[in-house]
Design a protein around this motif. Structure first.
Motif, PDB file in Angstrom:
ATOM      1  N   ASP A   9       1.045  -0.992  -0.059  1.00  0.00           N
ATOM      2  CA  ASP A   9      -0.266   0.559   0.009  1.00  0.00           C
ATOM      3  C   ASP A   9       1.342   1.234  -0.027  1.00  0.00           C
ATOM      4  OD1 ASP A   9      -1.974  -1.445  -0.067  1.00  0.00           O
ATOM      5  OD2 ASP A   9      -2.609  -0.655   2.324  1.00  0.00           O
ATOM      6  N   VAL A  10       1.587   1.669   0.784  1.00  0.00           N
ATOM      7  CA  VAL A  10       2.550   2.793   0.983  1.00  0.00           C
ATOM      8  C   VAL A  10       3.451   2.431  -0.619  1.00  0.00           C
ATOM      9  CG1 VAL A  10       4.435   3.367   1.752  1.00  0.00           C
ATOM     10  CG2 VAL A  10       3.028   2.081   2.879  1.00  0.00           C
ATOM     11  N   HIS A  11       4.324   1.467  -1.189  1.00  0.00           N
ATOM     12  CA  HIS A  11       4.265   2.089  -2.810  1.00  0.00           C
ATOM     13  C   HIS A  11       3.564   2.147  -3.238  1.00  0.00           C
ATOM     14  CE1 HIS A  11       8.600   0.488  -1.134  1.00  0.00           C
ATOM     15  NE2 HIS A  11       7.621  -0.485  -0.460  1.00  0.00           N
ATOM     16  N   VAL A  12       2.100   1.693  -3.333  1.00  0.00           N
ATOM     17  CA  VAL A  12       1.789   2.011  -4.729  1.00  0.00           C
ATOM     18  C   VAL A  12       1.036   3.500  -4.556  1.00  0.00           C
ATOM     19  CG1 VAL A  12      -1.452   1.530  -5.268  1.00  0.00           C
ATOM     20  CG2 VAL A  12       0.433  -0.285  -4.677  1.00  0.00           C
ATOM     21  N   LYS A  13       1.013   3.635  -2.699  1.00  0.00           N
ATOM     22  CA  LYS A  13       0.739   4.913  -2.837  1.00  0.00           C
ATOM     23  C   LYS A  13       1.953   5.763  -3.211  1.00  0.00           C
ATOM     24  CE  LYS A  13      -2.323   4.826   1.014  1.00  0.00           C
ATOM     25  NZ  LYS A  13      -2.848   4.114   2.576  1.00  0.00           N
ATOM     26  N   LYS A  14       2.513   5.779  -2.863  1.00  0.00           N
ATOM     27  CA  LYS A  14       4.426   6.415  -3.035  1.00  0.00           C
ATOM     28  C   LYS A  14       4.141   6.866  -5.028  1.00  0.00           C
ATOM     29  CE  LYS A  14       8.215   8.342  -2.673  1.00  0.00           C
ATOM     30  NZ  LYS A  14       8.740   9.135  -1.286  1.00  0.00           N
ATOM     31  N   CYS A  15       4.000   5.521  -5.974  1.00  0.00           N
ATOM     32  CA  CYS A  15       3.196   5.365  -7.196  1.00  0.00           C
ATOM     33  C   CYS A  15       2.918   6.010  -7.906  1.00  0.00           C
ATOM     34  CB  CYS A  15       3.546   4.322  -7.427  1.00  0.00           C
ATOM     35  SG  CYS A  15       3.300   3.842  -9.257  1.00  0.00           S
ATOM     36  N   LYS A  16       1.940   6.110  -7.049  1.00  0.00           N
ATOM     37  CA  LYS A  16       1.042   7.008  -8.049  1.00  0.00           C
ATOM     38  C   LYS A  16       0.686   8.480  -7.731  1.00  0.00           C
ATOM     39  CE  LYS A  16      -3.843   6.008  -7.578  1.00  0.00           C
ATOM     40  NZ  LYS A  16      -5.223   5.287  -7.206  1.00  0.00           N
ATOM     41  N   ALA A  17       1.687   8.571  -6.119  1.00  0.00           N
ATOM     42  CA  ALA A  17       1.805  10.494  -6.131  1.00  0.00           C
ATOM     43  C   ALA A  17       2.798  10.897  -6.886  1.00  0.00           C
ATOM     44  CB  ALA A  17       2.246  10.327  -4.540  1.00  0.00           C
ATOM     45  N   LEU A  18       3.307  10.054  -7.139  1.00  0.00           N
ATOM     46  CA  LEU A  18       4.888  10.878  -8.546  1.00  0.00           C
ATOM     47  C   LEU A  18       4.078  10.598  -9.624  1.00  0.00           C
ATOM     48  CD1 LEU A  18       8.037   9.036  -6.643  1.00  0.00           C
ATOM     49  CD2 LEU A  18       7.170  11.734  -6.960  1.00  0.00           C
ATOM     50  N   GLY A  19       3.127  10.020  -9.496  1.00  0.00           N
ATOM     51  CA  GLY A  19       2.182  10.529 -10.966  1.00  0.00           C
ATOM     52  C   GLY A  19       2.237   9.064 -11.671  1.00  0.00           C
ATOM     53  N   GLY A  20       3.086   8.090 -11.099  1.00  0.00           N
ATOM     54  CA  GLY A  20       3.293   6.415 -12.454  1.00  0.00           C
ATOM     55  C   GLY A  20       2.122   5.715 -12.530  1.00  0.00           C
ATOM     56  N   MET A  25       3.357   0.438 -12.732  1.00  0.00           N
ATOM     57  CA  MET A  25       3.757  -0.013 -12.255  1.00  0.00           C
ATOM     58  C   MET A  25       3.712  -1.340 -12.168  1.00  0.00           C
ATOM     59  SD  MET A  25       1.089   0.055  -8.435  1.00  0.00           S
ATOM     60  CE  MET A  25       0.203  -1.000  -9.086  1.00  0.00           C
ATOM     61  N   LEU A  26       2.856  -2.177 -13.135  1.00  0.00           N
ATOM     62  CA  LEU A  26       2.967  -3.619 -13.527  1.00  0.00           C
ATOM     63  C   LEU A  26       4.744  -4.108 -14.624  1.00  0.00           C
ATOM     64  CD1 LEU A  26       1.605  -5.953 -13.682  1.00  0.00           C
ATOM     65  CD2 LEU A  26       0.591  -5.076 -16.105  1.00  0.00           C
ATOM     66  N   GLU A  27       5.178  -3.014 -14.744  1.00  0.00           N
ATOM     67  CA  GLU A  27       6.063  -3.340 -15.208  1.00  0.00           C
ATOM     68  C   GLU A  27       7.090  -3.174 -14.467  1.00  0.00           C
ATOM     69  OE1 GLU A  27       9.846  -0.948 -18.646  1.00  0.00           O
ATOM     70  OE2 GLU A  27       7.893  -0.035 -18.183  1.00  0.00           O
ATOM     71  N   ALA A  28       7.662  -2.706 -13.046  1.00  0.00           N
ATOM     72  CA  ALA A  28       8.098  -2.523 -11.561  1.00  0.00           C
ATOM     73  C   ALA A  28       7.954  -4.555 -11.584  1.00  0.00           C
ATOM     74  CB  ALA A  28       7.960  -1.174 -10.639  1.00  0.00           C
TER      75      ALA A  28
END
Length: 74
Positions: A9-20, A25-28
């Motif tokens: 959840d923390v990583h997903v929130k950070k990814c979205k906050a950075l415009g990912g 995300m799937l590529e990562a």
């Protein structure tokens, strides 16, 4: 990332906050999965070598004395 739901959840929130994007995300995730698979292949080669070594009868080993090697490091 170890797969902990809280960390995810923390990583997903950070990814979205950075415009990912979801695609990024799937590529990562796919890169992480392939890297993890590489580690598994490394362990598999050790298992196969161990299997081959144990296929040969022991040479001059006494069963009276304990082995100096540990049973497992896990």
């Amino acid at each position: 990332m170890t797969g902990c739901p809280y960390c995810i959840d923390v990583h997903v929130k950070k990814c979205k906050a950075l415009g990912g994007t979801q695609e990024e995300m799937l590529e990562a995730i796919m890169i992480a999965a392939s890297t993890r698979a590489g580690a598994i292949l490394s362990h598999a080669t050790h298992a196969l070598i161990s299997f081959e070594e144990q296929s040969h009868p022991p040479t001059h080993k006494s069963t009276d004395s304990p082995s100096s090697a540990p049973d497992c490091f896990c």
